[in-house]
Design an enzyme around this catalytic site. Structure first.
Site, PDB file in Angstrom:
ATOM      1  CE1 TYR A   1      36.507  59.345 -53.096  1.00  0.00           C
ATOM      2  CE2 TYR A   1      37.244  58.386 -51.022  1.00  0.00           C
ATOM      3  CZ  TYR A   1      36.307  58.483 -52.038  1.00  0.00           C
ATOM      4  OH  TYR A   1      35.154  57.717 -51.980  1.00  0.00           O
TER       5      TYR A   1
ATOM      6  CB  SER B   1      34.268  57.766 -48.178  1.00  0.00           C
ATOM      7  OG  SER B   1      35.250  56.757 -48.084  1.00  0.00           O
TER       8      SER B   1
HETATM    9  N1  LIG Z   1      33.033  52.307 -54.328  1.00  0.00           N
HETATM   10  C1  LIG Z   1      33.489  52.548 -53.106  1.00  0.00           C
HETATM   11  O1  LIG Z   1      34.234  51.740 -52.532  1.00  0.00           O
HETATM   12  C2  LIG Z   1      33.095  53.823 -52.357  1.00  0.00           C
HETATM   13  C3  LIG Z   1      33.377  53.890 -50.994  1.00  0.00           C
HETATM   14  C4  LIG Z   1      33.013  55.030 -50.289  1.00  0.00           C
HETATM   15  C5  LIG Z   1      32.383  56.074 -50.928  1.00  0.00           C
HETATM   16  N2  LIG Z   1      32.123  55.979 -52.257  1.00  0.00           N
HETATM   17  C6  LIG Z   1      31.449  57.114 -52.890  1.00  0.00           C
HETATM   18  O2  LIG Z   1      30.260  56.695 -53.506  1.00  0.00           O
HETATM   19  C7  LIG Z   1      29.933  57.590 -54.572  1.00  0.00           C
HETATM   20  C8  LIG Z   1      29.619  56.772 -55.799  1.00  0.00           C
HETATM   21  O3  LIG Z   1      30.793  56.093 -56.198  1.00  0.00           O
HETATM   22  P1  LIG Z   1      30.791  54.680 -56.936  1.00  0.00           P
HETATM   23  O4  LIG Z   1      31.646  53.775 -56.153  1.00  0.00           O
HETATM   24  O5  LIG Z   1      29.408  54.267 -57.296  1.00  0.00           O
HETATM   25  O6  LIG Z   1      31.648  55.067 -58.233  1.00  0.00           O
HETATM   26  P2  LIG Z   1      31.263  55.136 -59.780  1.00  0.00           P
HETATM   27  O7  LIG Z   1      32.472  55.660 -60.444  1.00  0.00           O
HETATM   28  O8  LIG Z   1      30.683  53.851 -60.228  1.00  0.00           O
HETATM   29  O9  LIG Z   1      30.083  56.216 -59.811  1.00  0.00           O
HETATM   30  C9  LIG Z   1      30.301  57.580 -59.699  1.00  0.00           C
HETATM   31  C10 LIG Z   1      29.340  58.278 -60.643  1.00  0.00           C
HETATM   32  O10 LIG Z   1      29.558  59.686 -60.516  1.00  0.00           O
HETATM   33  C11 LIG Z   1      29.552  60.213 -61.813  1.00  0.00           C
HETATM   34  N3  LIG Z   1      30.280  61.480 -61.886  1.00  0.00           N
HETATM   35  C12 LIG Z   1      31.628  61.681 -61.912  1.00  0.00           C
HETATM   36  N4  LIG Z   1      31.894  62.980 -62.049  1.00  0.00           N
HETATM   37  C13 LIG Z   1      30.711  63.626 -62.101  1.00  0.00           C
HETATM   38  C14 LIG Z   1      30.332  64.982 -62.239  1.00  0.00           C
HETATM   39  N5  LIG Z   1      31.242  65.974 -62.372  1.00  0.00           N
HETATM   40  N6  LIG Z   1      29.010  65.281 -62.258  1.00  0.00           N
HETATM   41  C15 LIG Z   1      28.085  64.306 -62.149  1.00  0.00           C
HETATM   42  N7  LIG Z   1      28.378  63.002 -62.043  1.00  0.00           N
HETATM   43  C16 LIG Z   1      29.683  62.675 -62.012  1.00  0.00           C
HETATM   44  C17 LIG Z   1      30.195  59.151 -62.684  1.00  0.00           C
HETATM   45  O11 LIG Z   1      29.919  59.342 -64.060  1.00  0.00           O
HETATM   46  C18 LIG Z   1      29.588  57.899 -62.095  1.00  0.00           C
HETATM   47  O12 LIG Z   1      28.379  57.545 -62.732  1.00  0.00           O
HETATM   48  C19 LIG Z   1      31.135  58.516 -54.719  1.00  0.00           C
HETATM   49  O13 LIG Z   1      30.873  59.753 -54.079  1.00  0.00           O
HETATM   50  C20 LIG Z   1      32.235  57.768 -53.998  1.00  0.00           C
HETATM   51  O14 LIG Z   1      33.248  58.621 -53.533  1.00  0.00           O
HETATM   52  C21 LIG Z   1      32.456  54.884 -52.989  1.00  0.00           C
END
Ligand SMILES: NC(=O)c1ccc[n+]([C@@H]2O[C@H](COP(=O)([O-])OP(=O)(O)OC[C@H]3O[C@@H](n4cnc5c(N)ncnc54)[C@H](O)[C@@H]3O)[C@@H](O)[C@H]2O)c1
Length: 259
Positions: free
Chosen positions: A165, A151
């Protein structure tokens, strides 16, 4: 979520097998779609079984090769089962996208030990367990690519909240570089991607709050990114188009870290 492009296979990854964690929705789903559209055989994994099965069926309907497996990334036995099954059924493993993650808001003083341990187990330990389980299989396949989803908050302190985080995403950034060096001579590339603020369910918790205004005001492009804008870069890093990239950190953030 938009599904266009799924049937437009260019076959670049046709002989590749990929595992995507947290692939049932959000960025992981977009990564799974992009990899499948490029021809890879994709194993979507998550703890959201219904959504994951639905996405795999949708991709198959679009002419792609996709399946779903339950995988809690914090559980080492789960990893062994999914990786073994993937190799047994699909003949090998070439690509791992360590995307699963959770986001929480507590700061230095409001975070609890329980909240800290849970987040670190998923976001940080889960990425290590994934690399540990997959690397021998990537080596056996003659090389491969690991993409770890960090991130912008893995590199900067953000707004002073979300201490666990930030800790986890900073660790993902540095574990990526460490593993990249460990495997550089074995044809296994390891890179991290650093999204800015992306419109996924994770961001729902800040929608309509002052935090959302702060996000939009502080993003040079003035909008959230889309999951597809991250999924495409993940597929690029997984492909041979990125064959000289390892240990790199790729920012896809609307200009956020350029400031
Ligand atoms: N959305 C943002 O702004 C953003 C920014 C930077 C980084 N990220 C990163 O991107 C990645 C995806 O996030 P997103 O935004 O799509 O969120 P999201 O919540 O839509 O997706 C995250 C997914 O991870 C799954 N998950 C949670 N715990 C889990 C576990 N113990 N085992 C397996 N799966 C699990 C959830 O069920 C979900 O499907 C994450 O690592 C997040 O930190 C997101």
């Amino acid at each position: 979520m938009a599904r266009e492009g799924v049937s437009k296979l260019d076959r670049e990854l046709y002989d590749k097998v990929a595992i995507v964690t947290g692939g049932a929705r959000g960025i992981g789903a977009a990564a799974a779609e992009a990899l499948a559209a490029a021809g890879a055989s994709v194993v979507i994994t998550d703890v959201l079984d219904e959504e994951g099965e639905r996405l795999a069926a949708h991709l198959r309907d679009g002419g792609c090769r996709a399946s779903y497996e339950h995988l809690d990334v914090s559980d080492e036995a789960n990893w062994a089962r999914v990786v073994d099954k993937t190799v047994a059924e699909l003949g090998g493993l070439h690509i791992l996208v360590n995307n699963a993650g959770i986001g929480t808001m507590p700061d230095v003083e409001t975070e609890t030990r329980e909240g800290w341990d849970r987040l670190i187990a998923i976001n940080q330990t889960g990425v290590w367990l994934g690399m540990k389980a997959a690397a021998p299989r990537l080596r056996a396949a003659g090389g491969g690519s690991i993409v770890n989803v960090s991130s912008i908050f893995g590199a900067v302190g953000g707004f002073g909240g979300s201490i666990a985080y930030h800790a986890s995403k900073g660790a993902v950034r540095l574990m990526t570089k460490n593993a990249a060096l460990r495997y550089a001579k074995e044809g296994i590339r390891v890179n991290s991607i650093h999204p800015g603020f992306i419109d996924t369910p994770m961001i729902e918790q800040v929608k309509g709050t002052p935090a959302e205004e702060a996000i939009l005001a502080s993003t040079p492009m003035g909008r959230l990114g889309t999951p597809k804008e991250i999924g495409g870069v993940i597929a690029f890093l997984a492909s041979d188009a990125a064959s000289y990239m390892t240990g790199s950190e790729v920012y896809v953030d609307g200009g956020w870290t350029a400031q």
